[in-house]
Design a protein around this motif. Structure first.
Motif, mmCIF file in Angstrom:
data_model
loop_
_atom_site.group_PDB
_atom_site.id
_atom_site.type_symbol
_atom_site.label_atom_id
_atom_site.label_comp_id
_atom_site.label_asym_id
_atom_site.label_seq_id
_atom_site.Cartn_x
_atom_site.Cartn_y
_atom_site.Cartn_z
ATOM 1 N N GLN B 67 0.779 -1.125 -0.013
ATOM 2 C CA GLN B 67 -0.044 0.117 0.101
ATOM 3 C C GLN B 67 0.960 1.065 0.055
ATOM 4 O O GLN B 67 1.453 1.310 1.090
ATOM 5 C CB GLN B 67 -1.039 -0.105 1.287
ATOM 6 N N SER B 68 1.028 2.109 -1.258
ATOM 7 C CA SER B 68 1.643 3.212 -1.238
ATOM 8 C C SER B 68 1.427 4.198 -0.135
ATOM 9 O O SER B 68 0.445 4.558 0.101
ATOM 10 C CB SER B 68 1.609 3.786 -2.557
ATOM 11 N N PRO B 69 2.522 4.571 0.756
ATOM 12 C CA PRO B 69 2.207 5.606 1.618
ATOM 13 C C PRO B 69 2.216 6.941 1.055
ATOM 14 O O PRO B 69 1.798 7.990 2.139
ATOM 15 C CB PRO B 69 3.587 5.371 2.582
ATOM 16 N N ARG B 70 2.348 7.403 -0.164
ATOM 17 C CA ARG B 70 2.683 8.648 -0.774
ATOM 18 C C ARG B 70 2.343 8.503 -2.446
ATOM 19 O O ARG B 70 2.221 7.445 -2.771
ATOM 20 C CB ARG B 70 3.856 9.283 -0.728
ATOM 21 N N LEU B 72 3.169 8.633 -6.071
ATOM 22 C CA LEU B 72 4.317 8.420 -6.575
ATOM 23 C C LEU B 72 4.213 8.408 -8.141
ATOM 24 O O LEU B 72 3.178 8.087 -8.547
ATOM 25 C CB LEU B 72 4.839 7.078 -6.018
ATOM 26 N N GLU B 126 -1.400 7.807 -3.196
ATOM 27 C CA GLU B 126 -1.470 7.418 -1.889
ATOM 28 C C GLU B 126 -2.826 6.172 -1.557
ATOM 29 O O GLU B 126 -3.652 6.497 -2.044
ATOM 30 C CB GLU B 126 -1.534 8.307 -0.850
ATOM 31 N N ASP B 127 -2.264 5.256 -0.980
ATOM 32 C CA ASP B 127 -3.160 4.032 -0.679
ATOM 33 C C ASP B 127 -3.462 3.062 -1.854
ATOM 34 O O ASP B 127 -4.000 2.054 -1.632
ATOM 35 C CB ASP B 127 -4.773 4.584 -0.036
ATOM 36 N N ILE B 153 9.355 10.880 -6.216
ATOM 37 C CA ILE B 153 8.669 11.546 -4.808
ATOM 38 C C ILE B 153 9.081 13.125 -4.611
ATOM 39 O O ILE B 153 9.795 13.424 -4.894
ATOM 40 C CB ILE B 153 8.974 10.501 -3.849
#
Lengths: 264, 157
Positions: B67-70, B72, B126-127, B153
């Protein structure tokens, strides 16, 4: 170039750490943890955790960063039917010169099960930055549970270094550099056995770079580092480690090498 | 529901340096060299598939999803196989975002290849859930030794 306010993301697998390292998959009754020390002060801001299988009713998994056995103030909890969660961790990690071991040093990350959930893989994204070099990331060569010679399962991002050590042994795998930048801040924790010595060399395109760590005989988990040598690379270069035995006859060495990287 | 924004653009690696406000970085996902299967670390192994008839194309997706935290932008995907691929093997790797493969960065491979990569621009929010998919494979599953991913990023205030 050093940029301010630059954070990085590490993708960790079931064992997790910024550099790699850990002993346990989460699940059952024991906490998975990863322990090592950082050559540069570090700030972890937040993280995500995703699992393919939810812990189950009445069960949970907690992601937490501990230091020196002291639990972190913040944690991220997956419980019941949840498969994804994120949250703030807000942890500052100072530089330490101690050689760390699981259970006795800085716990860099813990997955703490509750209610004995089934053991499953966890996938974690950690947002962090090194405070003095914000663009710095690290790649690990090994984990804290396997050694260089044994084909044990290891799960971390990094540059593969496993293989059978002969007089000169290249890593089995090379990784492709996908952005231009510089490798710097190499460090290795190792044990050679009683009468062996090695060098660990960062290889670029199969050729020895200027980053060479001498690993003199040690059976107690010695530590060497090179904080000054830089090696520039371009996208498409291959990077790997080579272990060269300089004394003794053993074909095994326990070595956990890390090397920093800053993208241009 | 996580959103996926995808843009199609023709870029080279040099583009990463010129995009204002963003900085390039990379992930290296080390492989599990001890096994002879399709593992890319135990958690990045590809899901089991039923062996099709010889010469028939099929697909499989990596078990691991992050799960991507940012927000990108993924800009490159490189794969290094354990050896030069043998005859009769071909396929294509792509990123899979929220269960859907994206052709914006496609890495085709065929007999005679060992290392292949491709650049492009795939924006993930994100997410979003990210993994890697073999969208088409003919012949046996190749053994991957390393995966390198470039991403952009934005610096944070």
């Amino acid at each position: 170039m050093i940029r301010s306010h630059r954070k990085n993301i590490v993708l960790a697998n079931q064992y997790f750490a910024i550099f790699g390292g850990g002993t346990d998959q989460f699940g059952g009754a024991s906490a998975g943890e990863a322990a090592f020390y950082t050559p540069k002060a570090l700030e972890i801001s937040d993280a995500t955790i995703h699992v393919p299988t939810a812990p189950g009713a009445g069960k949970s998994v907690t992601l937490r960063i501990d230091q020196g056995g002291t639990p972190g103030a913040n944690s991220i909890v997956l419980s019941d039917a949840e498969v994804s969660e994120k949250g703030a961790l807000d942890v500052s990690i100072p530089v330490t010169t101690s050689v760390l071991n699981n259970g006795s040093g800085i716990h860099f990350g813990r997955l703490i099960p509750s209610g004995s959930p089934s053991a499953v893989d966890a996938h974690i994204g950690i947002v962090y930055q090194h405070t003095d070099i914000p663009g710095l990331v690290f790649f690990a060569s090994g984990d804290s549970a396997s050694n260089f010679a044994v084909g044990a399962t290891d799960e971390f991002r990094g540059i593969d270094s496993r293989g059978t050590v002969g007089a000169t042994t290249d890593a089995l795998a090379r990784a492709v550099v996908s952005v231009p930048g510089r490798f710097k801040f190499a460090r290795c924790r190792y044990s050679t056995g009683s009468d062996n010595a090695y060098t660990a060399t960062l290889m670029i395109n199969g050729i020895a770079s200027a980053i060479v760590l001498a690993l003199p005989t040690s059976t107690g988990g010695a530590l060497v580092d090179d904080g000054t040598t830089e090696v520039a690379v371009v996208a498409g270069d291959f990077v790997s480690w080579r272990f060269h035995r300089t004394a003794g006859t053993s074909t095994t060495i326990v070595a956990y090498c890390i090397v920093g990287f800053v993208a241009d | 529901m996580p959103r996926v924004a995808q843009v199609r653009t023709t870029v080279g690696l040099g583009w990463q340096r010129s995009l204002p406000g963003f900085v390039g970085d990379m992930w290296i996902l080390r492989t599990n060299t001890a096994t002879s299967d399709m593992s890319v670390s135990a958690t990045l192994k590809f899901l089991p598939v039923t062996s099709p008839l010889p010469g028939t194309a099929y697909s499989t997706v990596a078990a691991a999803q992050w799960q991507s935290p940012r927000d990108l932008t993924l800009t490159a995907l490189w794969l290094h196989h354990a050896g030069v691929l043998g005859g009769g093997v071909s396929g294509t790797y792509q990123f899979n975002v929220n269960g859907t493969p994206s052709a914006l960065i496609s890495v085709p491979f065929a007999a005679g290849d060992q290392t292949k990569g491709a650049v492009g621009a795939l924006i993930i929010a994100e997410d979003d859930l990210l993994c890697i998919e073999l969208v088409s494979i003919v012949g046996g599953l190749p053994q991957i030794r390393s995966i390198s991913i470039a991403y952009l990023i934005a610096p944070e205030a």
